[in-house]
Design an enzyme around this catalytic site. Sequence first.
Site, PDB file in Angstrom:
ATOM      1  N   LEU A 227       1.010  -1.306   0.003  1.00  0.00           N
ATOM      2  CA  LEU A 227       0.249   0.415   0.424  1.00  0.00           C
ATOM      3  C   LEU A 227       0.751   1.182   0.183  1.00  0.00           C
ATOM      4  CD1 LEU A 227      -3.040  -1.296   2.430  1.00  0.00           C
ATOM      5  CD2 LEU A 227      -3.084  -1.592   0.108  1.00  0.00           C
ATOM      6  N   GLN A 229       4.881   3.268   0.360  1.00  0.00           N
ATOM      7  CA  GLN A 229       6.566   3.378   0.279  1.00  0.00           C
ATOM      8  C   GLN A 229       7.071   4.142   1.281  1.00  0.00           C
ATOM      9  OE1 GLN A 229       7.002   3.405  -3.838  1.00  0.00           O
ATOM     10  NE2 GLN A 229       8.072   5.208  -3.391  1.00  0.00           N
ATOM     11  N   VAL A 230       8.087   3.822   1.714  1.00  0.00           N
ATOM     12  CA  VAL A 230       9.353   4.672   2.560  1.00  0.00           C
ATOM     13  C   VAL A 230      10.335   5.493   2.514  1.00  0.00           C
ATOM     14  CG1 VAL A 230       9.977   4.596   4.822  1.00  0.00           C
ATOM     15  CG2 VAL A 230       7.916   3.028   4.479  1.00  0.00           C
ATOM     16  N   LYS A 245       6.375   8.006   4.763  1.00  0.00           N
ATOM     17  CA  LYS A 245       5.940   6.455   4.850  1.00  0.00           C
ATOM     18  C   LYS A 245       4.745   7.432   3.493  1.00  0.00           C
ATOM     19  CE  LYS A 245       2.680   2.936   5.698  1.00  0.00           C
ATOM     20  NZ  LYS A 245       2.101   2.315   7.036  1.00  0.00           N
ATOM     21  N   ASP A 378      -1.165  -7.133  12.259  1.00  0.00           N
ATOM     22  CA  ASP A 378      -0.399  -7.418  11.354  1.00  0.00           C
ATOM     23  C   ASP A 378       1.173  -7.136  11.814  1.00  0.00           C
ATOM     24  OD1 ASP A 378      -0.736  -7.384   8.523  1.00  0.00           O
ATOM     25  OD2 ASP A 378       0.024  -5.858   7.909  1.00  0.00           O
TER      26      ASP A 378
END
Length: 599
Positions: A227, A229-230, A245, A378
């Site tokens: 979902l 990316q950093v 993020k 998660d």
Amino acid sequence: MAALTPWRATTFLSTLTRQPLRPWVCRECLRSRPQLRFPPQLPTARLLSTTQHVSSQAGKRAWRERFRKLPSRHRKVALWSTAAFVTLCTGLAFSERARHVYISCERSGRVGWTLALNVNDYYRMMKKEGTEPNYQAQLSACHKRCAERTLEAMEKNGSIFIKLGQHLSSLNYLLPNEWCDTFVPLQDQCPISTYSSIEEMVKGDTGKNLDDMFSEFERRPIGAASLAQVHLARLKGSDEKVAVKVQHPSLDEWAKLDLALTRFTFRTLKYWFPEYDLTWLSDEMEVSLPKELDFREEGRNAKRAKEYFSHLPNLPLIIPDVKWADRRILVMEFISGARPDDLNYLDTHSISRDEVSAALARIFNQMIFGHNAPLHCDPHGGNLAIRLNNSKPAPRNFDIILYDHGLYRDIPLGLRRAYAHMWLAVINQDEPSMRKYAYEIGGIGDAEFPIFASAITGRDYSTLATPSQGVASTRNADEKRAIADALGHGLIEQLVNLLSRVPRVILLILKTNDLTRSLDENLHTRNGPVRTFMILAQYAARCVFEEQVEGIRGSLWWPRNLFGYGVALVGYARVALKLRLYEVYLSGRRRLGLEASVI
């Protein structure tokens, strides 16, 4: 010198120019000829272009003649097809709406075609059941074929299909091994959005450029997920290093369509195979995904979890500070570490795998059984990191960093306590109590209880019911094979039907259990799962103790109340003391150098 006759002049010029002899023609005759005249030595490029022009004109005339000979109906079809093709290409080139419609049809068609092929495959296999001697081998091949077909469609569509595939790969108690193993590559195949698309998204969402907010912003991400990316950056003004993020920009365009396709897929499967109802998966995605796509929700979850664990300093949990959050952008304190399954990092820095396993067990059991605790749903390897902390004495010289706080749930108090009772009964191998609290959790009857117990514990029910083994024993290859065989012989249909009826939060608890169990197995600890189950028992016993104390009415000094409190305290102390003695035993072995070798 004799005068040159016309013939002699022609011969002389031919000799000079090395050209073949041509018959002499007078000037008046040349002028009277109707054809075009070219110089004797025409340039090659001009000659070629003239030849191509004549050839193309001839080709066009041939095509026109062929088109005229077609029947009238065929000419109309050809004209309409050409017009439609030109219109489509023009629309795709100049209209964003047309491009969106085209890609939507492509994505939907890919899902529909894959679904149709898979339904047909399984429908034909069902007809063979009981008639083919090698049915199981054919069924396994069908599982593999359909899984690979689905994987290809998921990889091409991307977006939330990658996340769905990652989730399905962890449902080893629900899906055949062929499906779970095929989807494993999706764990590392996450899309990476371009810097320009990120820059455009940030500008559209905040009205500011990246340069207005950050003095430095690395174009290449340090990590990517399904979902988001950093990126690493430095805040403008303070020069503090932060992790930014950012959501994949394409998600906004396709999330609603992909959710609808997911819902359509599971409902179609239910229509053709009513005994295999997985619609609860799409229902849960429709609730959880919008929250995960709103980074403001993740920021609130991170702050709440940080506040909750700030009162538990004995747990080595680090949650990065949230600087600010927007719907698709989250800026957090940058804290790095190694993945928990990076065994080389742990061993190189003298970090005990057993202590990491125990710390993970305490953190997530606190989330499940702790009063008003938020549950991180998660906890896979990419959302956790281990960091060396030399300020702490060995073997607890580390911190555990928890990332990605998008998916959180609150467990209702009654369900939390029933779940605690259930686990204490499992650890004590008290089958009547196990059945009682399974019914309180999800209305699980006696016939369905063995399946539910296996789903909760990830163990074969025969192992749970055997006094000499129990849930704390190590899972071996024979037990895993027994579970897989049971799923292949119709147990999976009962399990799917069962999970469709339990509370949705139980499904997320099961997911958390599966992921933490996988984390523990990947650590390859020296002492197996015994210690982690004893830690679980301590937290469950404390939850039950709090329930029993809360049930005392009136003054604690009344004899009856004092007796009830003493009974509750003894029940909790017995479990806590057992764990404490076991840890002292492990510490003594470690000091004497008698630890078991790493598996």
